[in-house]
Write a protein that holds these residues in place. Structure first.
Motif, PDB file in Angstrom:
ATOM      1  N   TYR A 233      48.727  47.518  31.544  1.00 51.73           N
ATOM      2  CA  TYR A 233      48.549  46.063  31.561  1.00 51.73           C
ATOM      3  C   TYR A 233      48.813  45.542  32.969  1.00 51.73           C
ATOM      4  N   THR A 234      48.151  44.416  33.259  1.00 45.62           N
ATOM      5  CA  THR A 234      48.329  43.746  34.548  1.00 45.62           C
ATOM      6  C   THR A 234      49.059  42.430  34.327  1.00 45.62           C
ATOM      7  N   VAL A 235      50.030  42.145  35.189  1.00 44.68           N
ATOM      8  CA  VAL A 235      50.892  40.975  35.044  1.00 44.68           C
ATOM      9  C   VAL A 235      50.905  40.168  36.336  1.00 44.68           C
ATOM     10  N   VAL A 236      50.916  38.847  36.179  1.00 43.28           N
ATOM     11  CA  VAL A 236      51.174  37.944  37.298  1.00 43.28           C
ATOM     12  C   VAL A 236      52.239  36.959  36.840  1.00 43.28           C
ATOM     13  N   GLY A 237      53.364  36.944  37.513  1.00 45.05           N
ATOM     14  CA  GLY A 237      54.460  36.065  37.132  1.00 45.05           C
ATOM     15  C   GLY A 237      55.514  36.002  38.218  1.00 45.05           C
ATOM     16  N   CYS A 238      56.607  35.336  37.908  1.00 46.35           N
ATOM     17  CA  CYS A 238      57.678  35.109  38.890  1.00 46.35           C
ATOM     18  C   CYS A 238      58.863  36.035  38.610  1.00 46.35           C
ATOM     19  N   ILE A 239      59.413  36.631  39.661  1.00 41.82           N
ATOM     20  CA  ILE A 239      60.596  37.481  39.515  1.00 41.82           C
ATOM     21  C   ILE A 239      61.842  36.614  39.467  1.00 41.82           C
ATOM     22  N   GLU A 240      62.653  36.842  38.436  1.00 40.33           N
ATOM     23  CA  GLU A 240      63.895  36.085  38.284  1.00 40.33           C
ATOM     24  C   GLU A 240      64.976  37.013  37.747  1.00 40.33           C
ATOM     25  N   GLU A 241      66.221  36.697  38.036  1.00 41.54           N
ATOM     26  CA  GLU A 241      67.371  37.484  37.559  1.00 41.54           C
ATOM     27  C   GLU A 241      67.243  38.955  37.958  1.00 41.54           C
ATOM     28  N   GLY A 242      66.746  39.194  39.140  1.00 38.82           N
ATOM     29  CA  GLY A 242      66.663  40.557  39.648  1.00 38.82           C
ATOM     30  C   GLY A 242      65.375  41.262  39.298  1.00 38.82           C
ATOM     31  N   LYS A 265      42.887  44.082  39.934  1.00 36.28           N
ATOM     32  CA  LYS A 265      43.335  43.608  41.232  1.00 36.28           C
ATOM     33  C   LYS A 265      43.748  42.147  41.120  1.00 36.28           C
ATOM     34  N   LEU A 266      44.458  41.669  42.124  1.00 37.77           N
ATOM     35  CA  LEU A 266      44.938  40.289  42.117  1.00 37.77           C
ATOM     36  C   LEU A 266      43.778  39.303  41.997  1.00 37.77           C
ATOM     37  N   THR A 267      42.735  39.509  42.778  1.00 36.61           N
ATOM     38  CA  THR A 267      41.597  38.592  42.734  1.00 36.61           C
ATOM     39  C   THR A 267      40.879  38.649  41.386  1.00 36.61           C
ATOM     40  N   GLU A 268      40.861  39.814  40.758  1.00 37.32           N
ATOM     41  CA  GLU A 268      40.209  39.948  39.454  1.00 37.32           C
ATOM     42  C   GLU A 268      40.965  39.166  38.382  1.00 37.32           C
ATOM     43  N   VAL A 269      42.282  39.163  38.469  1.00 37.67           N
ATOM     44  CA  VAL A 269      43.095  38.394  37.522  1.00 37.67           C
ATOM     45  C   VAL A 269      42.765  36.911  37.619  1.00 37.67           C
ATOM     46  N   PHE A 270      42.742  36.397  38.827  1.00 34.87           N
ATOM     47  CA  PHE A 270      42.495  34.963  38.999  1.00 34.87           C
ATOM     48  C   PHE A 270      41.048  34.598  38.664  1.00 34.87           C
ATOM     49  N   ASP A 271      40.132  35.513  38.888  1.00 34.61           N
ATOM     50  CA  ASP A 271      38.745  35.260  38.521  1.00 34.61           C
ATOM     51  C   ASP A 271      38.607  35.158  37.005  1.00 34.61           C
ATOM     52  N   ARG A 272      39.260  36.030  36.284  1.00 31.64           N
ATOM     53  CA  ARG A 272      39.223  35.978  34.819  1.00 31.64           C
ATOM     54  C   ARG A 272      39.875  34.705  34.290  1.00 31.64           C
ATOM     55  N   GLN A 273      41.007  34.341  34.878  1.00 29.66           N
ATOM     56  CA  GLN A 273      41.694  33.137  34.409  1.00 29.66           C
ATOM     57  C   GLN A 273      40.865  31.897  34.714  1.00 29.66           C
ATOM     58  N   HIS A 274      40.191  31.899  35.851  1.00 30.40           N
ATOM     59  CA  HIS A 274      39.325  30.760  36.194  1.00 30.40           C
ATOM     60  C   HIS A 274      38.194  30.623  35.188  1.00 30.40           C
ATOM     61  N   LYS A 275      37.616  31.735  34.753  1.00 33.13           N
ATOM     62  CA  LYS A 275      36.553  31.701  33.751  1.00 33.13           C
ATOM     63  C   LYS A 275      37.078  31.174  32.416  1.00 33.13           C
ATOM     64  N   THR A 276      38.305  31.550  32.067  1.00 29.79           N
ATOM     65  CA  THR A 276      38.911  31.051  30.831  1.00 29.79           C
ATOM     66  C   THR A 276      39.110  29.539  30.900  1.00 29.79           C
TER      67      THR A 276
END
Length: 306
Positions: A233-242, A265-276
């Motif tokens: 799985y591919t994840v994009v999020g914020c690191i918190e609590e270590g 890839k990073l650009t592929e994630v944002f491209d998919r989210q933009h389409k959604t």
């Protein structure tokens, strides 16, 4: 004057309804366009801020509060179980879907032929069938409730279990990410249930004396899992609590918290989210346009008939 008064009385209900449609439609379009602009700016900002990391490398404290992108294999903690059915799976989610065999009432305006248990009422034909349903049908509302009675509740409820801990590499996924897993796959146990009253047939677990001739109130259960351990799985999020991945918020207060199956890839994630986002925006536009069309259609009809 009498004709005008009569006309006003005849059109005021439709005029009120059409005006409400206009207000709702215009409000939806205004809100949707604002949301679209905000989302687009947020995606551009997040794409510029995000960095790609290796989830298996040592945790870098300087990445705290940063927006990160990575992919890797899912690792879960304790298995999710349904002991009564000998179900055990290493996954993020385990879903139990329960169906009950119930009476279902249908109505037709004309009788096109004899059906089982037909009841005629007020020039309508009511007929009753039996089927597996995943929601409770209130038989007290039937035309013939006494001879077609359903149970008043489900003895066993549908339910979704969520893994306590889920990791990709050294990073733990927050609940906000875990609930995004929705690619469910059907599962069943290699062993039959220890309880002899539970029968396994074609992947379904039946609470029934006869799976081929069920009775009203009998149950059947189907199990499925999402986010199987070992899948990528591919994840994009914020690191918190270590080492915990939580939602990230842009300066536009838009949440960035993405999860996709596979290696992206990073650009592929944002491209998919933009389409959604774009698809959601067009759906909202069509709903808003339809509401406004309803207003103009009613007003035009009222004017013509005047």
């Amino acid at each position: 004057m009498p004709n005008t008064t009569s006309w006003l009385r005849s059109v005021w209900p439709s005029t009120v309804i059409s005006t409400v449609l206009l207000i709702l439609g215009s409000g939806l379009l205004f809100w949707n366009e604002g949301r679209s602009v905000k989302r687009n700016f947020s995606l551009m900002e997040a794409l510029n801020d995000a960095i790609t990391i290796d989830p298996n490398s040592d945790i870098d404290p300087t990445f705290s509060k940063r927006l990160v992108h990575f992919y890797g294999q899912i690792v879960t903690g304790e298995p999710l179980t349904e002991p009564e059915y000998n179900i055990q799976v290493q996954a993020v989610k385990l879903k139990r879907k329960v169906q009950m065999y119930q009476w279902v009432e249908e109505t037709i305006e004309h009788n096109y032929g004899q059906s089982i248990d037909i009841m005629d009422r007020d020039e309508r034909t009511y007929y009753y069938t039996q089927s597996w349903e995943d929601h409770l049908i209130n038989s007290r509302l039937f035309s013939s409730p006494f001879t077609h009675r359903n149970p008043e509740n489900f003895p066993i409820e549908s339910h979704v279990q969520l893994a306590e801990t889920v990791y990709i590499g050294k990073y733990e996924l927050s609940k906000d990410l875990k609930i995004k897993f929705d690619d469910f796959q059907h599962i069943s146990s290699d062993q039959r249930p220890d309880d002899p009253t539970i029968k396994l047939h074609q992947g379904f677990y039946f609470h029934s004396n006869d799976v081929f001739n069920p009775e009203i109130g009998d149950l059947r259960l189907l199990f499925s899992a999402a986010g199987m351990e070992g899948e990528y799985y591919t994840v994009v999020g914020c690191i918190e609590e270590g080492n915990k991945i939580v939602p990230y918020y842009t300066s536009y207060k838009t949440q960035i918290n993405f999860l996709f199956a596979g290696k992206l890839k990073l650009t592929e994630v944002f491209d998919r989210q933009h389409k959604t986002y774009r698809l959601e925006s067009w759906i909202s536009r069509f709903i808003g346009w339809f509401d406004e069309y309803g207003f103009y259609r009613v007003m035009l009809t009222n004017h013509i008939y005047r």
